[in-house]
Design an enzyme around this catalytic site. Structure first.
Site, PDB file in Angstrom:
ATOM      1  N   CYS A 133       0.826  -1.205   0.000  1.00  0.00           N
ATOM      2  CA  CYS A 133       0.000   0.000   0.000  1.00  0.00           C
ATOM      3  C   CYS A 133       0.864   1.260   0.000  1.00  0.00           C
ATOM      4  O   CYS A 133       1.398   1.653   1.045  1.00  0.00           O
ATOM      5  CB  CYS A 133      -0.931  -0.020   1.203  1.00  0.00           C
ATOM      6  N   CYS A 136      -0.455   4.092   2.237  1.00  0.00           N
ATOM      7  CA  CYS A 136      -0.277   3.885   3.675  1.00  0.00           C
ATOM      8  C   CYS A 136       1.191   4.053   4.084  1.00  0.00           C
ATOM      9  O   CYS A 136       1.486   4.637   5.120  1.00  0.00           O
ATOM     10  CB  CYS A 136      -0.712   2.476   4.083  1.00  0.00           C
ATOM     11  N   ASP A 137       2.112   3.521   3.283  1.00  0.00           N
ATOM     12  CA  ASP A 137       3.507   3.433   3.729  1.00  0.00           C
ATOM     13  C   ASP A 137       4.478   4.330   2.971  1.00  0.00           C
ATOM     14  O   ASP A 137       5.656   4.438   3.356  1.00  0.00           O
ATOM     15  CB  ASP A 137       4.008   1.977   3.588  1.00  0.00           C
TER      16      ASP A 137
END
Ligand code: FAD
Length: 306
Positions: A133, A136-137
């Site tokens: 992701c 997200c990261d």
């Protein structure tokens, strides 16, 4: 005596939430059980192709959908369904929070999950350089060198997002040309720090306690290894239906639930909508998932009335 709900919607993504809005308006007593409110769209940094909702982050978009469904008073239970059985005419759903729900009808709207590459180092370095992701990261790789594996919309969108944060982005794809929408490919071609490596597979992810480099199946600039700090795997997806094994729904070759035009499945009382199905000609988008959710609920309404 256990309450038997008229409908349990499994999944709180676009298909499940659209279905809930329609179910509320049709007056169908129901509950939604879904692990992530908003579903996959929460993972994208930017959604700009849903009519009337311009330039929104995936997170804001999802929150709006969740709030709209909740406006009608539905209970959305934030957990997963572990298994389903059907006894006589009643579905019995076992939830991860130890609760059991009973329902006359169910709507499966559980979308897909990311496909793993199943190569050496992928599992070991997950969270230590390997991610599924970018939204997200990606932030953890600010000013660093990263790779993205894949050639579809998700991979292209991830590469672009990372290009704004990272020093360099390698987009590694096994095919000869990207299969992402022209909207994405055009943007990528204008991005100075995205380098595309075509016709190439990553065969191993290397590093002791964190990702250091990847091994390619062919030389790139005279080297079979590429150094990088992060690797984002965007290699397609598989349908989320393990929990439904007990009710034996008919699926296509890739495991997607087969649906009819009204979103009924091979099992009486079970409907399916969104990315988890073989519907909408395999076009997996918010707009198609939501449409199937609405179509399914109209059909459920008619069936319950009968
Ligand atoms: C990075 C990225 C970018 C995207 N960008 C766009 C875009 O710009 N425009 C667009 O239209 N589409 C985009 N998509 C595609 C879009 O997100 C999907 O098509 C859409 O979310 C599908 O909706 P769905 O409800 O079918 O499934 P999902 O969104 O996958 O939702 C599934 C729901 O089911 C839940 N669930 C799964 N298993 C269980 C279980 N066992 N028990 C209970 N709940 C469960 C999940 O937590 C979730 O709530 C993007 C997707 C990704 C990954």
């Amino acid at each position: 005596m256990e309450k038997i709900h008229d409908l349990i919607i499994i999944g709180a993504g676009p298909a499940g939430l659209a279905a809930s809005i329609y179910a509320s308006r049709y007056g169908i007593e129901h509950k939604v059980v879904g692990s992530i409110l908003g579903g996959q769209i929460t993972e994208t940094h930017d959604i700009d192709n849903y009519p009337g909702m311009e330039n929104m982050t995936g997170f804001d978009f999802s929150q709006k959908w969740g709030a709209h469904a909740k406006k009608y008073g539905v209970e959305i239970v934030s957990t997963t369904i572990d298994s389903i059985m059907k006894k006589k005419e009643v579905f019995i759903l076992a939830l991860a929070n130890q609760e059991t729900l009973h329902a006359r009808t169910i709507l499966l709207a559980t979308g897909t999950k990311r496909r793993k590459l199943a190569i050496a180092g992928e599992k070991h370095l997950l969270g230590m350089g390997v991610s599924y992701c970018a939204t997200c990261d990606g932030f953890f790789y600010k000013n660093k060198i990263v790779g993205v594996i894949g050639g579809g919309d998700s991979a292209a969108s991830a590469a672009l997002y990372l290009s704004n944060l990272c020093e360099k982005v390698y987009l590694i794809y096994r095919g000869a040309e990207l299969k992402a929408e022209p909207y994405w490919t055009k943007k990528i071609s204008h991005s100075e720090n995205v380098e595309i490596i075509f016709n190439t597979n990553v065969v191993e992810i290397l590093g002791r306690d964190k990702l250091e480099r990847v091994e390619l199946d062919k030389e790139y600039k005279n080297n079979c290894q590429l150094e990088m700090d992060g690797l984002f795997i965007e290699a397609g997806s598989v349908p989320n239906i393990e929990y439904a094994r007990g009710i034996k729904l008919e699926t296509d070759k890739k495991g997607y639930i087969k649906i009819n035009p009204d979103c009924t499945t091979s099992l009486t009382g079970a409907w399916a909508a969104g990315d988890v199905t073989d519907g909408s000609d395999g076009f997996q988008q918010v707009i198609t998932a939501a449409a199937e959710g609405a179509i399914a609920v109209r059909s459920i309404f008619r069936w319950l009335k009968e």
